[in-house]
Design a protein around this motif. Sequence first.
Motif, PDB file in Angstrom:
ATOM      1  N   LEU A 222       0.832  -1.210   0.000  1.00 53.29           N
ATOM      2  CA  LEU A 222       0.000   0.000   0.000  1.00 53.29           C
ATOM      3  C   LEU A 222       0.866   1.260   0.000  1.00 53.29           C
ATOM      4  O   LEU A 222       0.531   2.259  -0.644  1.00 53.29           O
ATOM      5  CB  LEU A 222      -0.926  -0.006   1.209  1.00 53.29           C
ATOM      6  CG  LEU A 222      -2.053  -1.045   1.193  1.00 53.29           C
ATOM      7  CD1 LEU A 222      -2.783  -1.062   2.530  1.00 53.29           C
ATOM      8  CD2 LEU A 222      -3.034  -0.762   0.056  1.00 53.29           C
ATOM      9  N   GLN A 223       1.968   1.196   0.692  1.00 46.94           N
ATOM     10  CA  GLN A 223       2.888   2.333   0.765  1.00 46.94           C
ATOM     11  C   GLN A 223       3.596   2.585  -0.568  1.00 46.94           C
ATOM     12  O   GLN A 223       3.835   3.744  -0.939  1.00 46.94           O
ATOM     13  CB  GLN A 223       3.919   2.063   1.858  1.00 46.94           C
ATOM     14  CG  GLN A 223       5.085   3.027   1.928  1.00 46.94           C
ATOM     15  CD  GLN A 223       6.114   2.563   2.934  1.00 46.94           C
ATOM     16  OE1 GLN A 223       5.829   2.475   4.130  1.00 46.94           O
ATOM     17  NE2 GLN A 223       7.316   2.246   2.463  1.00 46.94           N
ATOM     18  N   ASP A 224       3.906   1.493  -1.305  1.00 47.30           N
ATOM     19  CA  ASP A 224       4.790   1.616  -2.465  1.00 47.30           C
ATOM     20  C   ASP A 224       4.100   1.487  -3.822  1.00 47.30           C
ATOM     21  O   ASP A 224       4.764   1.583  -4.856  1.00 47.30           O
ATOM     22  CB  ASP A 224       5.906   0.573  -2.373  1.00 47.30           C
ATOM     23  CG  ASP A 224       6.879   0.859  -1.236  1.00 47.30           C
ATOM     24  OD1 ASP A 224       6.884   2.001  -0.739  1.00 47.30           O
ATOM     25  OD2 ASP A 224       7.630  -0.061  -0.854  1.00 47.30           O
ATOM     26  N   ILE A 225       2.795   1.278  -3.859  1.00 44.15           N
ATOM     27  CA  ILE A 225       2.098   1.129  -5.147  1.00 44.15           C
ATOM     28  C   ILE A 225       2.354   2.327  -6.056  1.00 44.15           C
ATOM     29  O   ILE A 225       2.561   2.171  -7.269  1.00 44.15           O
ATOM     30  CB  ILE A 225       0.588   0.905  -4.928  1.00 44.15           C
ATOM     31  CG1 ILE A 225       0.325  -0.546  -4.503  1.00 44.15           C
ATOM     32  CG2 ILE A 225      -0.205   1.202  -6.205  1.00 44.15           C
ATOM     33  CD1 ILE A 225      -1.123  -0.840  -4.167  1.00 44.15           C
ATOM     34  N   ALA A 226       2.341   3.520  -5.485  1.00 46.15           N
ATOM     35  CA  ALA A 226       2.577   4.719  -6.302  1.00 46.15           C
ATOM     36  C   ALA A 226       3.950   4.670  -6.968  1.00 46.15           C
ATOM     37  O   ALA A 226       4.098   5.037  -8.149  1.00 46.15           O
ATOM     38  CB  ALA A 226       2.447   5.974  -5.439  1.00 46.15           C
ATOM     39  N   ALA A 227       4.955   4.193  -6.226  1.00 45.91           N
ATOM     40  CA  ALA A 227       6.307   4.094  -6.784  1.00 45.91           C
ATOM     41  C   ALA A 227       6.360   3.048  -7.889  1.00 45.91           C
ATOM     42  O   ALA A 227       7.029   3.246  -8.916  1.00 45.91           O
ATOM     43  CB  ALA A 227       7.306   3.752  -5.681  1.00 45.91           C
ATOM     44  N   TYR A 228       5.655   1.928  -7.717  1.00 50.60           N
ATOM     45  CA  TYR A 228       5.628   0.898  -8.757  1.00 50.60           C
ATOM     46  C   TYR A 228       4.979   1.443 -10.031  1.00 50.60           C
ATOM     47  O   TYR A 228       5.467   1.216 -11.132  1.00 50.60           O
ATOM     48  CB  TYR A 228       4.846  -0.338  -8.281  1.00 50.60           C
ATOM     49  CG  TYR A 228       5.353  -0.972  -7.015  1.00 50.60           C
ATOM     50  CD1 TYR A 228       6.684  -0.853  -6.607  1.00 50.60           C
ATOM     51  CD2 TYR A 228       4.492  -1.710  -6.198  1.00 50.60           C
ATOM     52  CE1 TYR A 228       7.132  -1.432  -5.448  1.00 50.60           C
ATOM     53  CE2 TYR A 228       4.939  -2.306  -5.034  1.00 50.60           C
ATOM     54  CZ  TYR A 228       6.259  -2.160  -4.654  1.00 50.60           C
ATOM     55  OH  TYR A 228       6.699  -2.749  -3.497  1.00 50.60           O
ATOM     56  N   ARG A 229       3.876   2.143  -9.862  1.00 51.28           N
ATOM     57  CA  ARG A 229       3.165   2.677 -11.018  1.00 51.28           C
ATOM     58  C   ARG A 229       4.033   3.649 -11.811  1.00 51.28           C
ATOM     59  O   ARG A 229       4.015   3.681 -13.060  1.00 51.28           O
ATOM     60  CB  ARG A 229       1.905   3.356 -10.489  1.00 51.28           C
ATOM     61  CG  ARG A 229       0.901   4.023 -11.319  1.00 51.28           C
ATOM     62  CD  ARG A 229       0.827   3.942 -12.795  1.00 51.28           C
ATOM     63  NE  ARG A 229       0.448   5.263 -13.250  1.00 51.28           N
ATOM     64  CZ  ARG A 229       1.287   6.117 -13.814  1.00 51.28           C
ATOM     65  NH1 ARG A 229       2.531   5.784 -14.041  1.00 51.28           N
ATOM     66  NH2 ARG A 229       0.863   7.302 -14.167  1.00 51.28           N
ATOM     67  N   GLN A 230       4.883   4.410 -11.118  1.00 54.28           N
ATOM     68  CA  GLN A 230       5.739   5.386 -11.791  1.00 54.28           C
ATOM     69  C   GLN A 230       6.760   4.727 -12.718  1.00 54.28           C
ATOM     70  O   GLN A 230       7.205   5.336 -13.683  1.00 54.28           O
ATOM     71  CB  GLN A 230       6.471   6.253 -10.760  1.00 54.28           C
ATOM     72  CG  GLN A 230       5.583   7.271 -10.063  1.00 54.28           C
ATOM     73  CD  GLN A 230       5.033   8.310 -11.028  1.00 54.28           C
ATOM     74  OE1 GLN A 230       5.747   8.832 -11.886  1.00 54.28           O
ATOM     75  NE2 GLN A 230       3.745   8.604 -10.900  1.00 54.28           N
ATOM     76  N   VAL A 231       7.119   3.484 -12.430  1.00 54.61           N
ATOM     77  CA  VAL A 231       8.146   2.818 -13.248  1.00 54.61           C
ATOM     78  C   VAL A 231       7.565   1.686 -14.097  1.00 54.61           C
ATOM     79  O   VAL A 231       8.316   0.868 -14.628  1.00 54.61           O
ATOM     80  CB  VAL A 231       9.299   2.290 -12.367  1.00 54.61           C
ATOM     81  CG1 VAL A 231      10.021   3.444 -11.678  1.00 54.61           C
ATOM     82  CG2 VAL A 231       8.798   1.283 -11.327  1.00 54.61           C
ATOM     83  N   LEU A 232       6.242   1.637 -14.221  1.00 56.96           N
ATOM     84  CA  LEU A 232       5.589   0.598 -15.016  1.00 56.96           C
ATOM     85  C   LEU A 232       5.257   1.145 -16.400  1.00 56.96           C
ATOM     86  O   LEU A 232       4.625   2.201 -16.535  1.00 56.96           O
ATOM     87  CB  LEU A 232       4.305   0.130 -14.327  1.00 56.96           C
ATOM     88  CG  LEU A 232       3.546  -1.036 -14.967  1.00 56.96           C
ATOM     89  CD1 LEU A 232       4.403  -2.301 -15.008  1.00 56.96           C
ATOM     90  CD2 LEU A 232       2.237  -1.297 -14.215  1.00 56.96           C
ATOM     91  N   ASN A 233       5.692   0.441 -17.432  1.00 59.50           N
ATOM     92  CA  ASN A 233       5.429   0.866 -18.809  1.00 59.50           C
ATOM     93  C   ASN A 233       3.947   0.745 -19.158  1.00 59.50           C
ATOM     94  O   ASN A 233       3.212  -0.046 -18.555  1.00 59.50           O
ATOM     95  CB  ASN A 233       6.243   0.019 -19.794  1.00 59.50           C
ATOM     96  CG  ASN A 233       7.727   0.315 -19.728  1.00 59.50           C
ATOM     97  OD1 ASN A 233       8.132   1.434 -19.413  1.00 59.50           O
ATOM     98  ND2 ASN A 233       8.547  -0.686 -20.000  1.00 59.50           N
TER      99      ASN A 233
END
Length: 279
Positions: A222-233
Amino acid sequence: MQYIQVQFSCEPNTEVLTDVLSAQLGEIGFESFVRTETGLDAYIPLSGLSLGKVDLLLSEFPLEAEITYSCLEMEDKNWNEEWEKNYFQPVVIDDMLCIHSSFHKIGGEFKYSILIDPKMSFGTGHHQTTELMMRELLEMELQGKSLLDMGCGTAVLAILASMRGASPITAIDIDEWAYHNAMENARLNGIDNIRLFQGGAELLGDETYDVILANINRNILLQDIAAYRQVLNRNGMLVMSGFYKEDIPAIRAAAEGRGLTYGHFSEIDQWVAVAFCYQ
């Protein structure tokens, strides 16, 4: 190396509670864990044991529970070897995949065979979440796709992804023990396209990925989903596990709030893996 066995008695003695307890104990130096009828046995080198840290951990434990413990000094022997022989058995997924260690004798033929010497790291394939993630990988088209494995543990998921054609691959784990073990396991399997880093989501920079795997826990996800989305093509896929079916609404809300589209979930014993895409 001489080890101390700390026997934790837990009430209630649930898998969720012992999972949380083992994760927190791992952060203060404990190296291996075995669930018992009364709770959890945890092992740590004699030189690394701080009862003050254990007491503080229990006083701040996030779940409602009554936990007591006692200590037992173990005889000096190769406990890595003992742990592997007694608690790490081969993992077989249909006729597709076999995960085994160097001391196992493997029968049968498998499309993929992964050699793992776990050295007390998480991710041998026995936990339901690891199996869920491996089954997801076996179903995905990975040829030529870039992939990120967050919380890589032994690197078993990254190794399988490489065998299935993913490249390049980045694998990250916050634990130093896991980081070194992941490097060893990649080398054991002749995998040379995995870049390994020690840390967390703060390491993510400008590089983007077609597939992101994150098998960690509910709160970190929940904390890091935003970070994952930023680096997902675009048209990329994010697959997450490490939580229960009842947690899907919270995970889904957080992911969809960041522009991800829900795909599907799979389940083993209430543990789930959930897939999202970025369209």
